[in-house]
Design an enzyme around this catalytic site. Structure first.
Site, PDB file in Angstrom:
ATOM      1  N   ARG A 107       0.883  -1.183   0.000  1.00  0.00           N
ATOM      2  CA  ARG A 107       0.000   0.000   0.000  1.00  0.00           C
ATOM      3  C   ARG A 107       0.908   1.216   0.000  1.00  0.00           C
ATOM      4  O   ARG A 107       1.706   1.404   0.924  1.00  0.00           O
ATOM      5  CB  ARG A 107      -0.895   0.013   1.231  1.00  0.00           C
ATOM      6  CG  ARG A 107      -1.490   1.391   1.480  1.00  0.00           C
ATOM      7  CD  ARG A 107      -2.572   1.422   2.509  1.00  0.00           C
ATOM      8  NE  ARG A 107      -3.781   0.782   2.024  1.00  0.00           N
ATOM      9  CZ  ARG A 107      -4.983   0.930   2.587  1.00  0.00           C
ATOM     10  NH1 ARG A 107      -5.129   1.680   3.663  1.00  0.00           N
ATOM     11  NH2 ARG A 107      -6.031   0.317   2.081  1.00  0.00           N
ATOM     12  N   HIS A 134      -7.587   0.808  -6.152  1.00  0.00           N
ATOM     13  CA  HIS A 134      -7.791  -0.006  -4.938  1.00  0.00           C
ATOM     14  C   HIS A 134      -8.545  -1.286  -5.338  1.00  0.00           C
ATOM     15  O   HIS A 134      -9.711  -1.478  -4.984  1.00  0.00           O
ATOM     16  CB  HIS A 134      -8.561   0.803  -3.891  1.00  0.00           C
ATOM     17  CG  HIS A 134      -8.493   0.249  -2.508  1.00  0.00           C
ATOM     18  ND1 HIS A 134      -7.735  -0.881  -2.175  1.00  0.00           N
ATOM     19  CD2 HIS A 134      -9.088   0.648  -1.338  1.00  0.00           C
ATOM     20  CE1 HIS A 134      -7.874  -1.116  -0.882  1.00  0.00           C
ATOM     21  NE2 HIS A 134      -8.680  -0.219  -0.355  1.00  0.00           N
ATOM     22  N   GLN A 137     -10.289  -3.814  -2.692  1.00  0.00           N
ATOM     23  CA  GLN A 137     -11.538  -3.295  -2.151  1.00  0.00           C
ATOM     24  C   GLN A 137     -12.696  -3.590  -3.100  1.00  0.00           C
ATOM     25  O   GLN A 137     -13.762  -4.050  -2.690  1.00  0.00           O
ATOM     26  CB  GLN A 137     -11.425  -1.776  -1.916  1.00  0.00           C
ATOM     27  CG  GLN A 137     -12.707  -1.149  -1.410  1.00  0.00           C
ATOM     28  CD  GLN A 137     -13.060  -1.593  -0.002  1.00  0.00           C
ATOM     29  OE1 GLN A 137     -12.240  -1.508   0.903  1.00  0.00           O
ATOM     30  NE2 GLN A 137     -14.282  -2.075   0.194  1.00  0.00           N
ATOM     31  N   ASP A 229     -17.107   7.602  -1.101  1.00  0.00           N
ATOM     32  CA  ASP A 229     -15.811   7.508  -0.415  1.00  0.00           C
ATOM     33  C   ASP A 229     -15.470   8.908   0.101  1.00  0.00           C
ATOM     34  O   ASP A 229     -16.087   9.902  -0.305  1.00  0.00           O
ATOM     35  CB  ASP A 229     -14.749   6.996  -1.412  1.00  0.00           C
ATOM     36  CG  ASP A 229     -13.369   6.794  -0.777  1.00  0.00           C
ATOM     37  OD1 ASP A 229     -13.292   6.688   0.469  1.00  0.00           O
ATOM     38  OD2 ASP A 229     -12.374   6.741  -1.519  1.00  0.00           O
ATOM     39  N   CYS A 269     -16.272   2.067   1.261  1.00  0.00           N
ATOM     40  CA  CYS A 269     -15.072   1.265   1.537  1.00  0.00           C
ATOM     41  C   CYS A 269     -14.588   1.416   2.972  1.00  0.00           C
ATOM     42  O   CYS A 269     -13.893   0.545   3.475  1.00  0.00           O
ATOM     43  CB  CYS A 269     -13.966   1.633   0.557  1.00  0.00           C
ATOM     44  SG  CYS A 269     -13.555   3.394   0.568  1.00  0.00           S
ATOM     45  N   ARG A 297     -13.485  -8.189   2.608  1.00  0.00           N
ATOM     46  CA  ARG A 297     -12.067  -7.954   2.282  1.00  0.00           C
ATOM     47  C   ARG A 297     -11.261  -9.208   2.606  1.00  0.00           C
ATOM     48  O   ARG A 297     -10.397  -9.638   1.850  1.00  0.00           O
ATOM     49  CB  ARG A 297     -11.510  -6.765   3.089  1.00  0.00           C
ATOM     50  CG  ARG A 297     -12.108  -5.416   2.743  1.00  0.00           C
ATOM     51  CD  ARG A 297     -11.721  -4.958   1.346  1.00  0.00           C
ATOM     52  NE  ARG A 297     -10.276  -4.912   1.150  1.00  0.00           N
ATOM     53  CZ  ARG A 297      -9.484  -3.906   1.563  1.00  0.00           C
ATOM     54  NH1 ARG A 297      -9.997  -2.850   2.130  1.00  0.00           N
ATOM     55  NH2 ARG A 297      -8.166  -3.939   1.354  1.00  0.00           N
TER      56      ARG A 297
HETATM   57  N1  NVA Z   1      -9.793   7.002  -1.223  1.00  0.00           N
HETATM   58  C1  NVA Z   1      -9.404   6.558   0.094  1.00  0.00           C
HETATM   59  C2  NVA Z   1      -9.686   5.099   0.270  1.00  0.00           C
HETATM   60  C3  NVA Z   1      -9.333   4.539   1.605  1.00  0.00           C
HETATM   61  C4  NVA Z   1      -9.620   3.074   1.726  1.00  0.00           C
HETATM   62  C5  NVA Z   1      -7.923   6.849   0.297  1.00  0.00           C
HETATM   63  O1  NVA Z   1      -7.144   6.629  -0.650  1.00  0.00           O
HETATM   64  O2  NVA Z   1      -7.545   7.333   1.351  1.00  0.00           O
HETATM   65  N1   CP Z   2     -11.062   0.269   2.931  1.00  0.00           N
HETATM   66  C1   CP Z   2      -9.763   0.160   3.288  1.00  0.00           C
HETATM   67  O1   CP Z   2      -8.877  -0.144   2.484  1.00  0.00           O
HETATM   68  O2   CP Z   2      -9.541   0.366   4.627  1.00  0.00           O
HETATM   69  P1   CP Z   2      -8.136   0.545   5.360  1.00  0.00           P
HETATM   70  O3   CP Z   2      -7.570   1.864   4.903  1.00  0.00           O
HETATM   71  O4   CP Z   2      -8.489   0.527   6.813  1.00  0.00           O
HETATM   72  O5   CP Z   2      -7.234  -0.579   4.973  1.00  0.00           O
END
Ligand code: NVA
Ligand code: CP
Length: 309
Positions: A107, A134, A137, A229, A269, A297
């Site tokens: 990540r 993502h 997800q 989101d 998400c 997930r």
């Molecule tokens: N768009 C958000 C998703 C988090 C799961 C981010 O990138 O922070």
């Molecule tokens: N939805 C998601 O990816 O959550 P986290 O940021 O907690 O991993």
């Protein structure tokens, strides 16, 4: 199923409809096994390295627990603590980890970093979120929609909000699985036109439909699935105030539910900013399935790991 072995899981665009259906089938089986407490040893003796340069609750826990449930082991590698954070290259990190672990979940911010990791690694790379995509997800999202609606093809999903990593992966996943996805974002926060074009091409070949609109009500009208989101993603914290103003009106609330199909389900998400992109009554309401979605997930990612590792 053996055809997945060794493959990276970086974008849903890289997988055919049949392949995504297969991953979803395996996820469903693994979920049933888990509920029945049937033990698995499919990844016995295998290790997953998990590189995180951003925060996480769901991704970290689901990959680590998933690996354990499949008989393997997972290592949490914070970007701050490994040498990557002190300037060791992605290429060197990829080659070193390839000698020690059996797969890497990453990540991070830049999508290119994940592509570079995949280029230099000799083991499967799984994208646990980048600024661009993502995919894990959305696999869990598709699984959740299938569970609640009994099908995927022909449904309409409305995404209201930022044209971000979630919007991009939803477009890819929905296009591939034959859904109609309508993305409503304000000017300046539209999804990447290149991703839109790619997803539209995928949709053409798989019976889906991808559209980007200005008006959230137009997207929501007749939708079977409502999705939103956060307005400011990880790394955009300083823009939060400006974004809050720009996204006014791009909220999933009780009015959205009135315009959508009566049996529409609501996905997010998570983490959510209640009162911003979604109201508390809607996320806590009867149509919300956000915790089934979060649980999935685990099952969806176990399927990915079991198949590619
Ligand atoms: N768009 C958000 C998703 C988090 C799961 C981010 O990138 O922070
Ligand atoms: N939805 C998601 O990816 O959550 P986290 O940021 O907690 O991993």
């Amino acid at each position: 199923r053996s055809l997945f072995k060794g493959r990276d899981f970086i974008s849903l665009h890289d997988f055919s409809q049949a392949e995504l259906s297969c991953i979803l089938d395996v996820a469903k089986e693994l979920k049933a096994d888990q509920k029945a407490r049937r033990p698995h040893t499919v990844l016995q003796g295998k290790t997953l390295g998990m590189i995180f340069t951003k925060s996480s609750t769901r991704t970290r826990v689901s990959f680590e627990v998933g690996m354990y449930q499949l008989g393997g082991h997972a290592l949490f590698l914070s970007g701050r603590d490994i040498q990557l954070g002190r300037g060791e290259t992605i290429a060197d990190t990829a080659r070193v980890l390839s000698r020690m672990v059996d797969g890497i979940m990453i990540r991070t911010f830049s999508h290119q970093e994940v592509l570079d990791l995949a280029e230099f690694a000799t083991i499967p790379i799984i994208n646990g979120l980048t600024d661009l995509l993502h995919p894990c997800q959305v696999l869990a999202d598709l699984m959740t929609i299938q569970e609640h609606k009994g099908r995927l093809a022909g449904l309409k999903l409305a995404y209201v909000g930022d044209g971000n990593n979630m919007a991009h992966s939803l477009m890819f996943g929905c296009a591939k699985m034959g859904l109609h996805v309508s993305i409503a974002s304000p000017q300046g926060y539209k999804p990447d036109p290149l991703i839109v074009a790619m997803a539209q091409e995928d949709a053409k070949n798989n019976g889906g439909l991808v559209e980007v609109v200005d008006d959230p009500l137009e997207a929501i009208k007749g939708a079977d699935v409502l999705y939103t989101d956060v307005w400011a993603s990880m790394g955009q914290e300083e823009e939060a105030k400006v974004r809050k103003a720009a996204f006014e009106g791009y909220q999933i609330n009780s009015n959205s539910l009135k315009l959508a199909n009566q049996s529409a389900i609501v996905l997010h998400c998570l983490p959510a900013h209640r009162g911003e992109e979604i109201t508390d009554d809607v996320i806590e309401g009867a149509q919300s399935v956000v915790f089934d979605e979060a649980e999935n997930r685990l099952h969806a990612q176990k399927a990915i790991m079991a198949l590619v590792m």
